[in-house]
Scaffold this motif. Structure first.
Motif, mmCIF file in Angstrom:
data_model
loop_
_atom_site.group_PDB
_atom_site.id
_atom_site.type_symbol
_atom_site.label_atom_id
_atom_site.label_comp_id
_atom_site.label_asym_id
_atom_site.label_seq_id
_atom_site.Cartn_x
_atom_site.Cartn_y
_atom_site.Cartn_z
ATOM 1 N N THR A 125 5.930 9.471 19.273
ATOM 2 C CA THR A 125 4.643 10.163 19.220
ATOM 3 C C THR A 125 3.834 9.673 18.024
ATOM 4 O OG1 THR A 125 5.541 11.982 17.892
ATOM 5 C CG2 THR A 125 5.600 12.241 20.304
ATOM 6 N N MET A 126 4.427 8.724 17.264
ATOM 7 C CA MET A 126 3.786 8.230 16.054
ATOM 8 C C MET A 126 4.021 6.728 15.892
ATOM 9 S SD MET A 126 4.957 11.244 13.456
ATOM 10 C CE MET A 126 3.585 11.168 12.326
ATOM 11 N N CYS A 127 3.137 6.098 15.125
ATOM 12 C CA CYS A 127 3.294 4.698 14.737
ATOM 13 C C CYS A 127 3.745 4.667 13.282
ATOM 14 C CB CYS A 127 1.973 3.949 14.854
ATOM 15 S SG CYS A 127 1.283 3.884 16.513
ATOM 16 N N SER A 128 4.352 3.557 12.867
ATOM 17 C CA SER A 128 4.800 3.460 11.484
ATOM 18 C C SER A 128 4.407 2.130 10.867
ATOM 19 C CB SER A 128 6.318 3.640 11.380
ATOM 20 O OG SER A 128 6.977 2.500 11.887
ATOM 21 N N THR A 129 4.291 2.150 9.554
ATOM 22 C CA THR A 129 4.088 0.951 8.753
ATOM 23 C C THR A 129 5.012 1.075 7.552
ATOM 24 O OG1 THR A 129 1.760 0.818 9.384
ATOM 25 C CG2 THR A 129 2.428 -0.437 7.442
ATOM 26 N N ILE A 130 5.793 0.035 7.312
ATOM 27 C CA ILE A 130 6.683 0.019 6.154
ATOM 28 C C ILE A 130 6.312 -1.201 5.318
ATOM 29 C CG2 ILE A 130 9.065 -0.120 5.345
ATOM 30 C CD1 ILE A 130 9.892 1.009 8.118
ATOM 31 N N VAL A 131 6.018 -0.976 4.051
ATOM 32 C CA VAL A 131 5.701 -2.064 3.132
ATOM 33 C C VAL A 131 6.834 -2.137 2.118
ATOM 34 C CG1 VAL A 131 4.054 -2.964 1.453
ATOM 35 C CG2 VAL A 131 3.227 -1.703 3.444
ATOM 36 N N MET A 132 7.502 -3.283 2.091
ATOM 37 C CA MET A 132 8.631 -3.486 1.189
ATOM 38 C C MET A 132 8.249 -4.494 0.115
ATOM 39 S SD MET A 132 11.320 -3.780 4.297
ATOM 40 C CE MET A 132 10.044 -4.542 5.288
ATOM 41 N N THR A 133 8.601 -4.198 -1.118
ATOM 42 C CA THR A 133 8.299 -5.087 -2.231
ATOM 43 C C THR A 133 9.607 -5.512 -2.880
ATOM 44 O OG1 THR A 133 6.248 -3.887 -2.615
ATOM 45 C CG2 THR A 133 7.001 -5.316 -4.375
ATOM 46 N N HIS A 134 9.766 -6.819 -3.068
ATOM 47 C CA HIS A 134 10.960 -7.376 -3.691
ATOM 48 C C HIS A 134 10.545 -8.101 -4.966
ATOM 49 C CE1 HIS A 134 13.125 -6.569 0.037
ATOM 50 N NE2 HIS A 134 12.100 -7.099 0.672
ATOM 51 N N SER A 135 11.299 -7.902 -6.014
ATOM 52 C CA SER A 135 11.021 -8.567 -7.280
ATOM 53 C C SER A 135 11.648 -9.955 -7.266
ATOM 54 C CB SER A 135 11.587 -7.744 -8.444
ATOM 55 O OG SER A 135 11.366 -8.423 -9.652
ATOM 56 N N LEU A 136 10.845 -10.966 -7.598
ATOM 57 C CA LEU A 136 11.339 -12.337 -7.661
ATOM 58 C C LEU A 136 11.654 -12.756 -9.094
ATOM 59 C CD1 LEU A 136 8.849 -14.022 -5.158
ATOM 60 C CD2 LEU A 136 11.190 -13.288 -4.727
ATOM 61 N N GLY A 137 11.401 -11.853 -10.031
ATOM 62 C CA GLY A 137 11.618 -12.170 -11.441
ATOM 63 C C GLY A 137 10.359 -12.733 -12.062
ATOM 64 N N GLN A 138 10.308 -12.761 -13.357
ATOM 65 C CA GLN A 138 9.171 -13.275 -14.120
ATOM 66 C C GLN A 138 7.863 -12.603 -13.714
ATOM 67 O OE1 GLN A 138 9.278 -17.532 -13.652
ATOM 68 N NE2 GLN A 138 11.214 -17.729 -14.741
ATOM 69 N N GLY A 139 7.934 -11.316 -13.341
ATOM 70 C CA GLY A 139 6.742 -10.557 -13.004
ATOM 71 C C GLY A 139 6.163 -10.846 -11.624
ATOM 72 N N LYS A 140 6.837 -11.649 -10.832
ATOM 73 C CA LYS A 140 6.347 -11.985 -9.489
ATOM 74 C C LYS A 140 7.013 -11.079 -8.464
ATOM 75 C CE LYS A 140 5.326 -16.773 -10.535
ATOM 76 N NZ LYS A 140 5.551 -18.166 -10.162
ATOM 77 N N GLU A 141 6.239 -10.708 -7.448
ATOM 78 C CA GLU A 141 6.752 -9.848 -6.376
ATOM 79 C C GLU A 141 6.498 -10.488 -5.019
ATOM 80 O OE1 GLU A 141 4.778 -6.102 -6.981
ATOM 81 O OE2 GLU A 141 6.423 -5.380 -8.236
ATOM 82 N N TRP A 142 7.317 -10.117 -4.075
ATOM 83 C CA TRP A 142 7.216 -10.587 -2.698
ATOM 84 C C TRP A 142 7.081 -9.344 -1.836
ATOM 85 C CZ3 TRP A 142 11.883 -11.332 0.764
ATOM 86 C CH2 TRP A 142 11.543 -11.994 1.949
ATOM 87 N N THR A 143 5.989 -9.250 -1.095
ATOM 88 C CA THR A 143 5.724 -8.065 -0.277
ATOM 89 C C THR A 143 5.775 -8.428 1.204
ATOM 90 O OG1 THR A 143 4.325 -7.158 -2.005
ATOM 91 C CG2 THR A 143 4.066 -6.222 0.173
ATOM 92 N N ARG A 144 6.453 -7.595 1.963
ATOM 93 C CA ARG A 144 6.542 -7.772 3.414
ATOM 94 C C ARG A 144 6.137 -6.474 4.090
ATOM 95 N NH1 ARG A 144 6.074 -12.750 3.784
ATOM 96 N NH2 ARG A 144 7.892 -14.058 3.731
ATOM 97 N N THR A 145 5.519 -6.593 5.260
ATOM 98 C CA THR A 145 5.072 -5.433 6.024
ATOM 99 C C THR A 145 5.752 -5.432 7.389
ATOM 100 O OG1 THR A 145 2.934 -5.516 4.926
ATOM 101 C CG2 THR A 145 3.059 -4.234 6.955
ATOM 102 N N LYS A 146 6.179 -4.262 7.811
ATOM 103 C CA LYS A 146 6.758 -4.077 9.143
ATOM 104 C C LYS A 146 5.958 -2.976 9.828
ATOM 105 C CE LYS A 146 11.029 -2.769 11.474
ATOM 106 N NZ LYS A 146 12.405 -2.300 11.311
ATOM 107 N N ARG A 147 5.478 -3.228 11.032
ATOM 108 C CA ARG A 147 4.733 -2.243 11.801
ATOM 109 C C ARG A 147 5.427 -2.026 13.142
ATOM 110 N NH1 ARG A 147 -0.119 -2.216 9.047
ATOM 111 N NH2 ARG A 147 -0.798 -4.203 8.261
#
Length: 153
Positions: free
Chosen positions: A57-79
């Motif tokens: 009855t609903m849709c979802s969005t998941i945003v995941m953030t992973h730390s790569l070190g040295q202040g850099k991040e990797w973001t992925r989205t799942k819908r």
């Protein structure tokens, strides 16, 4: 052309009827893409494919953030469709029968350690942009515009 008001009246009626009818969809539709799809959720890229969700009855969005070190991040989205199906068993006539129930989830977002999960009601609501087809404000605005076109002041 003859009458100058027939075309605007026709257009307004189609807009209003389409807007009212779009709120009564039978099967929920959601954008779907998984976290391995690098274009999903990225600015200027596709939101994913449209999928029917007969068990949600609903849709979802998941945003995941992973730390790569040295202040850099990797973001992925799942819908996709919200995972609401609960499977349970009932003992009937000396046998266990598998049953299914759709568990209603809370609308909105919850934040976990390095992810945010959002659930929303309405077809294609997981775009990150509120769907216009279900907006009562849009229908009111269309009615006002049509009134101004049909009955000029």
């Amino acid at each position: 052309m003859g009458s100058g008001t027939k075309l605007p009246v026709w257009i307004c009626m189609v807009w209003l009827i389409a807007g009212l009818a779009s709120g009564d969809e039978e099967v929920l539709r959601c954008y779907e893409c998984n976290n391995t799809d690098t274009s999903c959720g990225s600015p200027g890229n596709s939101l994913g494919n449209v999928r029917e969700c007969p068990n949600s009855t609903m849709c979802s969005t998941i945003v995941m953030t992973h730390s790569l070190g040295q202040g850099k991040e990797w973001t992925r989205t799942k819908r996709g469709c919200s995972e609401q199906v609960v499977i349970y068993q009932v003992y009937v006539n000396k046998d266990w029968v598998k049953k299914y129930r759709i568990n209603e989830l809370k609308e909105g977002c919850t934040k976990a350690d390095r992810s945010v999960q959002c659930n929303c009601h309405g077809s294609l609501c997981n775009s990150g942009i509120r769907g216009l087809s279900k907006s009562p404000t849009l229908l009111i605005l269309l009615a006002i515009v049509c009134t101004k076109v049909i009955l000029p002041v």
